[in-house]
Design an enzyme around this catalytic site. Structure first.
Site, PDB file in Angstrom:
ATOM      1  N   SER A 280       7.195  30.544  32.214  1.00 14.07           N
ATOM      2  CA  SER A 280       6.179  29.890  31.385  1.00 14.07           C
ATOM      3  C   SER A 280       6.794  28.910  30.392  1.00 14.07           C
ATOM      4  O   SER A 280       7.442  27.955  30.775  1.00 14.07           O
ATOM      5  CB  SER A 280       5.338  30.954  30.682  1.00 14.07           C
ATOM      6  OG  SER A 280       4.338  30.359  29.916  1.00 14.07           O
TER       7      SER A 280
ATOM      8  N   ASP B  74       2.257  23.541  28.696  1.00 10.16           N
ATOM      9  CA  ASP B  74       3.482  24.345  28.620  1.00 10.16           C
ATOM     10  C   ASP B  74       4.146  24.324  30.003  1.00 10.16           C
ATOM     11  O   ASP B  74       3.664  23.668  30.926  1.00 10.16           O
ATOM     12  CB  ASP B  74       3.178  25.770  28.124  1.00 10.16           C
ATOM     13  CG  ASP B  74       2.533  26.636  29.182  1.00 10.16           C
ATOM     14  OD1 ASP B  74       1.710  26.106  29.947  1.00 10.16           O
ATOM     15  OD2 ASP B  74       2.862  27.836  29.260  1.00 10.16           O
TER      16      ASP B  74
ATOM     17  N   ASP C 209       4.523  26.229  32.638  1.00 14.97           N
ATOM     18  CA  ASP C 209       3.847  26.582  33.891  1.00 14.97           C
ATOM     19  C   ASP C 209       2.373  26.187  33.868  1.00 14.97           C
ATOM     20  O   ASP C 209       1.613  26.552  34.764  1.00 14.97           O
ATOM     21  CB  ASP C 209       4.022  28.070  34.221  1.00 14.97           C
ATOM     22  CG  ASP C 209       3.297  28.980  33.244  1.00 14.97           C
ATOM     23  OD1 ASP C 209       3.009  28.534  32.114  1.00 14.97           O
ATOM     24  OD2 ASP C 209       3.009  30.134  33.602  1.00 14.97           O
TER      25      ASP C 209
ATOM     26  N   ASP D 130      -0.354  26.948  32.416  1.00 11.55           N
ATOM     27  CA  ASP D 130      -1.558  27.753  32.268  1.00 11.55           C
ATOM     28  C   ASP D 130      -2.188  27.452  30.915  1.00 11.55           C
ATOM     29  O   ASP D 130      -3.240  27.964  30.572  1.00 11.55           O
ATOM     30  CB  ASP D 130      -1.287  29.259  32.443  1.00 11.55           C
ATOM     31  CG  ASP D 130      -0.221  29.793  31.526  1.00 11.55           C
ATOM     32  OD1 ASP D 130       0.451  28.993  30.837  1.00 11.55           O
ATOM     33  OD2 ASP D 130      -0.040  31.024  31.486  1.00 11.55           O
TER      34      ASP D 130
HETATM   35 MG    MG Z   1       2.436  29.516  30.325  1.00 15.98          MG
END
Ligand code: MG
Length: 458
Positions: free
Chosen positions: A96, A239, A241, A243
């Site tokens: 992440s 960010d 990744d 999400d």
């Molecule tokens: Mg993330």
């Protein structure tokens, strides 16, 4: 042995996270799930993600599994694909927003939601026991590549918004992918939405040369300057990744995640003529203030998207998410989703035909302080217990869904143990920034007192 934190396994590459450890985890996953429906393997753009994804894939194949390799994709894109590929599981190699030295693993259930804690516990037990499935040569599995995962995901998002109306506005958007996985999806999404895209850190680079991968106010200065300097309508920063998405208004102001969450929640409740919004106890009061007058209600959960998404399914929620930029649009999928959130914000501005800052100004604004306090892992629970007892003795109203949240006349303070790190997370909120600061200092002082009491000889 606890390996999975709030959002999967996260470790330092070359230290805890070695090839042997990755194979052990993949072996455990392969043994916990029956051979049959495929397992999706995806990854972010970190320097070690390709190699770890290959180790995971190879280990699963040697255990007899069929692997659907979706390549580099945002976490929510993998979540979107797992049910559509009729897979039984998704394994994402990602850390992440963590610093570049980290990597990790996140597991996605067949329905696209993050797996239940009980599934993680099964995997943890299998890792500890060194369980892995070995099949003979005649039963070795296979893999196939899914090359259009990014397109399928972008197509899915476009189905959620009024594309023509957004296109007519011809927005100028500064998009900062932060050198992360959104580089393969968000630029094309915005292009399809007719935006003029000014791209920052748009190339995949696991060293994160642009700025650290967590989209905080301090890490998004370039995007803030670019939006203001180039007269853009807004800025979007993901960010690592993707999400999550955070936003910058046309004046270059960093918009705290809780403001966008409240705005989108109000919109969802208004369109549904009521309904439940799900968010963790760390959420801002502004969310409740925004949805209550429209007949909406707020259901609070533990911190972490797994708890939020599961509760959203249960409560038939119209919206949900976290104050860190992780909004969840249930009509699309039960996942925190940065690109979906970006499209939803553009849709909202186009529909309202007003700038983002103006829409946000209608919402009650609070000062929400977020800090971390160092605390040894084995003391975290007892410190929180002592802090709760102290607040209770002082006659405060408490909520103990996750850590301890103590209310006072002008605001609240929340202290909770971090899922993985040797620290406590502190949240404090009030209308007046000085009051929020006082609540935070009070929280800090109560932690210090608890630590001193625990260190004192009996
Ligand atoms: Mg993330």
């Amino acid at each position: 042995m606890r390996l999975f934190g709030t959002n999967g396994i996260r470790e330092v590459v070359g230290r805890e996270l070695t090839a042997a450890f990755a194979v052990r985890v993949a072996g455990a996953i392969g043994a916990e799930f029956p051979v049959g429906r495929p397992i999706v393997v995806g990854r972010d753009g970190r320097t070690s993600s390709y190699a770890f994804a290959r180790l995971v894939e190879g280990t699963l194949i040697l255990g007899g599994h069929r692997v659907a390799d979706v390549g580099v994709l945002p976490t929510p894109a993998v979540q979107y694909l797992v049910p559509r590929l009729r897979a039984q599981l998704g394994v994402i190699v990602t850390a992440s927003h963590n610093p570049p030295e980290f990597n990790g693993v996140k597991c996605i259930a067949a329905d696209g939601l993050e797996v239940l804690r009980s599934v993680e516990e099964g995997i943890e037990r299998a890792v500890e026991a060194g369980t892995a499935r070995s099949v003979p040569f005649s039963q070795i599995g296979s893999s196939y590549s899914v090359r259009d995962g990014a397109d399928q995901y972008v197509e899915g998002i476009l189905g959620q918004v009024d594309v023509d109306r957004i296109r007519r506005r011809a927005f100028t958007v500064v998009l900062d992918c932060g050198n992360g996985a959104s580089a393969v999806t968000s630029p094309s999404l915005l292009r399809r939405l007719g935006c003029r895209v000014i791209s920052l850190n748009g190339q995949l680079d696991g060293t994160f040369p642009g700025h650290p991968s967590e989209p905080t106010e301090a890490h998004t200065r370039d995007a803030q300057r670019a939006v203001a300097g180039m007269n853009a309508d807004l800025g979007i920063v993901h960010d690592g990744d993707a999400d999550r998405a955070v936003f910058i208004d046309s004046a270059g102001r960093y918009i705290p995640g809780e403001e966008i969450l409240a705005l989108l929640a109000r919109d969802a409740v208004a369109r549904a003529h009521g309904g439940v919004v799900v968010t963790p106890v760390s959420a801002s009061q502004s969310l409740e203030d925004a949805v209550r007058p429209l007949g909406g209600s707020v259901h609070y959960t533990r911190v972490g998207s797994p708890a939020v998404t599961r509760a959203m399914v249960e409560k038939h929620a119209v919206f949900g998410g976290e104050e860190n930029g992780g909004a969840i649009t249930p009509s699309f999928q039960f996942a925190r989703d940065g690109a979906m959130t970006a499209a939803a914000v553009l849709d909202l501005i186009a529909r309202a035909d007003r700038p983002l800052a103006e829409l946000l100004a209608e919402l009650p604004r609070y000062a929400l302080i977020k800090e971390r306090i160092d605390c040894p892992v084995d003391l975290r629970a007892s410190v929180v217990g002592r802090v709760a007892a102290a607040y209770e003795a002082a006659g405060r109203r408490l909520v103990t869904i996750d850590g301890v949240k103590a209310f006072s006349d002008d605001g609240w303070v929340l202290l909770r143990p971090s899922g993985t790190e040797p620290l406590l997370r502190l949240f404090a909120e009030a209308r007046d920034p000085a009051a929020a600061r006082r609540l935070a200092e009070e929280g800090r002082a109560s932690v210090d007192a608890a630590l001193r009491a625990l260190a004192a000889p009996p």
